[in-house]
Design a protein around this motif. Structure first.
Motif, PDB file in Angstrom:
ATOM      1  N   THR A   1      -7.882   0.933  -6.112  1.00  0.00           N
ATOM      2  CA  THR A   1      -8.226   2.338  -5.415  1.00  0.00           C
ATOM      3  C   THR A   1      -8.110   1.673  -3.643  1.00  0.00           C
ATOM      4  O   THR A   1      -8.992   1.177  -3.330  1.00  0.00           O
ATOM      5  N   GLY A   2      -7.458   2.711  -3.257  1.00  0.00           N
ATOM      6  CA  GLY A   2      -7.339   2.609  -1.962  1.00  0.00           C
ATOM      7  C   GLY A   2      -9.024   3.360  -0.671  1.00  0.00           C
ATOM      8  O   GLY A   2      -9.327   4.079  -2.803  1.00  0.00           O
TER       9      GLY A   2
ATOM     10  N   CYS B   1       1.546  -7.952   4.656  1.00  0.00           N
ATOM     11  CA  CYS B   1       1.488  -6.169   4.010  1.00  0.00           C
ATOM     12  C   CYS B   1       1.273  -4.946   4.784  1.00  0.00           C
ATOM     13  O   CYS B   1       2.372  -5.024   5.543  1.00  0.00           O
TER      14      CYS B   1
ATOM     15  N   SER C   1      -3.287   5.854  -2.090  1.00  0.00           N
ATOM     16  CA  SER C   1      -4.315   6.763  -1.709  1.00  0.00           C
ATOM     17  C   SER C   1      -4.227   8.033  -2.773  1.00  0.00           C
ATOM     18  O   SER C   1      -3.457   7.755  -3.959  1.00  0.00           O
TER      19      SER C   1
ATOM     20  N   GLU D   1      -7.882   9.242  -5.445  1.00  0.00           N
ATOM     21  CA  GLU D   1      -7.681   7.404  -5.795  1.00  0.00           C
ATOM     22  C   GLU D   1      -7.750   6.701  -7.500  1.00  0.00           C
ATOM     23  O   GLU D   1      -6.638   5.909  -7.401  1.00  0.00           O
TER      24      GLU D   1
ATOM     25  N   SER E   1      -7.520   0.253  10.609  1.00  0.00           N
ATOM     26  CA  SER E   1      -6.506  -1.262   9.824  1.00  0.00           C
ATOM     27  C   SER E   1      -5.898  -1.867  10.692  1.00  0.00           C
ATOM     28  O   SER E   1      -5.373  -2.864  10.509  1.00  0.00           O
TER      29      SER E   1
ATOM     30  N   VAL F   1      -2.806  -1.435  -3.539  1.00  0.00           N
ATOM     31  CA  VAL F   1      -3.039   0.023  -2.777  1.00  0.00           C
ATOM     32  C   VAL F   1      -2.576   0.630  -3.014  1.00  0.00           C
ATOM     33  O   VAL F   1      -2.146   1.147  -2.347  1.00  0.00           O
TER      34      VAL F   1
ATOM     35  N   SER G   1      -8.282  -0.081   3.391  1.00  0.00           N
ATOM     36  CA  SER G   1      -8.623  -0.961   1.920  1.00  0.00           C
ATOM     37  C   SER G   1      -7.372  -2.313   1.942  1.00  0.00           C
ATOM     38  O   SER G   1      -7.977  -3.299   1.483  1.00  0.00           O
ATOM     39  N   ALA G   2      -5.912  -1.711   2.758  1.00  0.00           N
ATOM     40  CA  ALA G   2      -5.109  -2.667   2.005  1.00  0.00           C
ATOM     41  C   ALA G   2      -4.926  -4.118   2.762  1.00  0.00           C
ATOM     42  O   ALA G   2      -4.570  -4.903   2.639  1.00  0.00           O
TER      43      ALA G   2
ATOM     44  N   SER H   1      -7.382   4.321   3.568  1.00  0.00           N
ATOM     45  CA  SER H   1      -6.524   3.227   2.044  1.00  0.00           C
ATOM     46  C   SER H   1      -5.342   1.694   3.300  1.00  0.00           C
ATOM     47  O   SER H   1      -5.628   1.121   2.883  1.00  0.00           O
ATOM     48  N   ASP H   2      -5.487   2.643   4.373  1.00  0.00           N
ATOM     49  CA  ASP H   2      -4.437   1.254   5.269  1.00  0.00           C
ATOM     50  C   ASP H   2      -5.858   0.394   5.127  1.00  0.00           C
ATOM     51  O   ASP H   2      -5.214  -0.881   5.708  1.00  0.00           O
TER      52      ASP H   2
ATOM     53  N   LYS I   1       0.807  -1.071   0.428  1.00  0.00           N
ATOM     54  CA  LYS I   1      -0.182  -0.269   0.098  1.00  0.00           C
ATOM     55  C   LYS I   1       1.286   1.109  -0.470  1.00  0.00           C
ATOM     56  O   LYS I   1       1.677   1.599   0.621  1.00  0.00           O
TER      57      LYS I   1
END
Ligand code: ADP
Ligand code: ASP
Ligand code: MG
Length: 413
Positions: free
Chosen positions: A137-138, A172, A41, A77, A218, A39, A159-160, A156-157, A7
């Motif tokens: 896209t995050g 990750c 941002s 993103e 996250s 992923v 999402s990852a 986004s964190d 990410k």
């Protein structure tokens, strides 16, 4: 070799030059034989601008507006995902960009702070099997009604980590602008020290206390789904900070790190009748208005009849909280409301607090020596938080960082 998720945060993709730099981190993992999901941002500052545009045109008081808000602010993103996929292909690395809805990443419909419910893996797995890097896209997902959502700032964190969990990734890696998790924000305390390891529990407390290096959710997700998480920088090849289980920590520090949050506002209701049900009468309307209350203290008068209730909300929720309390003034029965938005919260976190006393005392003494008044104190098993005047926050952080001996060890020679 298994699958890894990389990410890249806003500063790592801030310019096309930096997107080229990021592509070399992807290329390295491909060369090492991994399948890679990336992923991304938005470029740094872009999400802030998009939020600004929305505020310029709308007061955001209906669900439809919230949905359109997310459509706008999620767009940053898409730009970076597309650019990185293009860059990778031009380097001869097969890649494809995916928007959240194309994956799809299903979320709740809490626009602006949606929670991920499910990530479908079939489409991406097929693409990975065909040797393509997936650049996702995050920050964004989609409701079952097919409206785009966002996961909260810094999302986004999450999402990852959610993607790493859904795909059973080996690792990750969260690439950011600092080379790991530090004892406190290295932008404020220059001699803050990089941690090689930090436990999930400590990171969760640090993140929820304001250390924005990882979004709180996250960390929670990584802990629950046993995702191996590393925080590292995209500006070098250096190893970063690895999150580990508490039992795997070699040394259990009394204080591992300090975090702070300026996003606090204090409300005090004075001369409230001290009767059963009073807390429910105060906090019920706030919960109904979707307002999170953080620290709470209550001072009962010596005769036990009246009480002052002090608590904190985010600065953004202050106006809403005040109007909810005004609307219930009669039912609650307070004499006056006092408010103060010039406050900040400082927290010390460490798993060693479970077994060592004295951390709180040291904090109180250090702050007293600097003439800093403590407004509210709260504790958990591995955290102590104090609310202080906002203008003292940097001074307090530096003083406590020294008092707890968290500074970098000075190397000889
Ligand atoms: P990204 O855009 O990559 O997601 P963020 O700005 O969200 O990056 O998070 C990284 C920032 O977090 C750092 O630049 C640093 O100022 C801040 N930060 C706060 N506390 C810490 C900490 N304990 N360790 C490292 N960074 C921290
Ligand atoms: N771009 C979003 C934000 O600025 C999400 C993220 O960067 O994690 O909050
Ligand atoms: Mg971030």
């Amino acid at each position: 070799m298994g699958l890894i998720v990389q990410k890249f945060g806003g500063t790592s993709v801030a310019t096309t030059e930096r997107i080229r730099n990021v592509s070399s981190h992807v290329a390295r993992e491909i060369r090492a034989g991994h399948q890679v999901i990336v992923v991304v941002s938005a470029m740094s500052g872009v999400t802030d601008s998009l939020v600004g545009y929305v505020r310029d045109v709308s007061l955001l008081d209906e669900v439809e507006a919230y949905a359109d808000h997310d459509l706008v602010v999620s767009s940053g993103e898409q730009v970076t995902a597309g650019l990185l996929a293009l860059r990778l292909r031009s380097m001869g690395i097969p890649a494809r960009a995916w928007a959240g809805w194309q994956v799809p990443i299903w979320t709740t419909d809490a626009y602006g702070k949606a929670r991920i419910e499910e990530i479908e893996t079939d489409n991406i797995r097929k693409s990975l099997a065909n040797g393509r890097v997936a650049v996702i896209t995050g920050f964004q997902g989609m409701t079952r009604e097919q409206r785009i959502t966002t996961l909260g700032r810094g999302g986004s964190d999450t999402s990852a980590v959610a993607i790493a969990a859904a795909f059973g990734a080996e690792r990750c890696d969260i690439y950011t602008d600092v080379d790991g998790v530090y004892t406190t924000d290295p932008r404020i305390v220059k001699n803050a020290r990089k941690l090689d390891y930090v436990s999930y529990e400590e990171m969760l407390e640090l993140a929820s206390a304001g250390a924005k290096v990882l979004q709180t959710r996250s960390v929670e997700m990584a802990m629950n789904h046993h995702v191996r998480l590393q925080v590292r920088t995209s500006f070098s090849e250096e190893a970063g900070t690895i999150l580990v289980k508490e039992e795997d920590l070699m040394e259990k520090q009394r204080v591992t790190g300090l975090a702070y949050s300026r996003d606090e506002a204090r409300i005090t209701l004075s001369n409230v009748d001290d009767r059963p049900g009073i807390s429910a009468a105060i906090f019920g309307p706030l919960a109904d208005a979707n307002i999170n209350v953080d620290m709470i203290v209550q001072n009962v008068t010596p005769d036990g009849k009246k009480t002052d209730v002090t608590f904190t909300v985010t600065k953004g929720d202050l106006a809403l909280a005040l109007s909810a309390l005004e609307a219930h003034r009669e039912k609650i029965g307070y004499q006056a409301i006092h408010q103060d938005a010039n406050v900040a919260k400082l927290s010390a976190v460490g798993v060693g607090m479970r077994s060592h006393a004295g951390v709180a005392q040291e904090m109180f003494r250090t702050l007293a020596e600097k003439g800093i008044n403590i407004i509210v104190i709260t504790t958990s098993e591995i955290k102590i938080s104090v609310l202080i005047e906002e203008s003292y926050i940097e001074l307090a952080l530096r003083a406590l960082h020294d008092a707890y001996g968290l500074h970098a060890v000075v190397e000889k020679g």
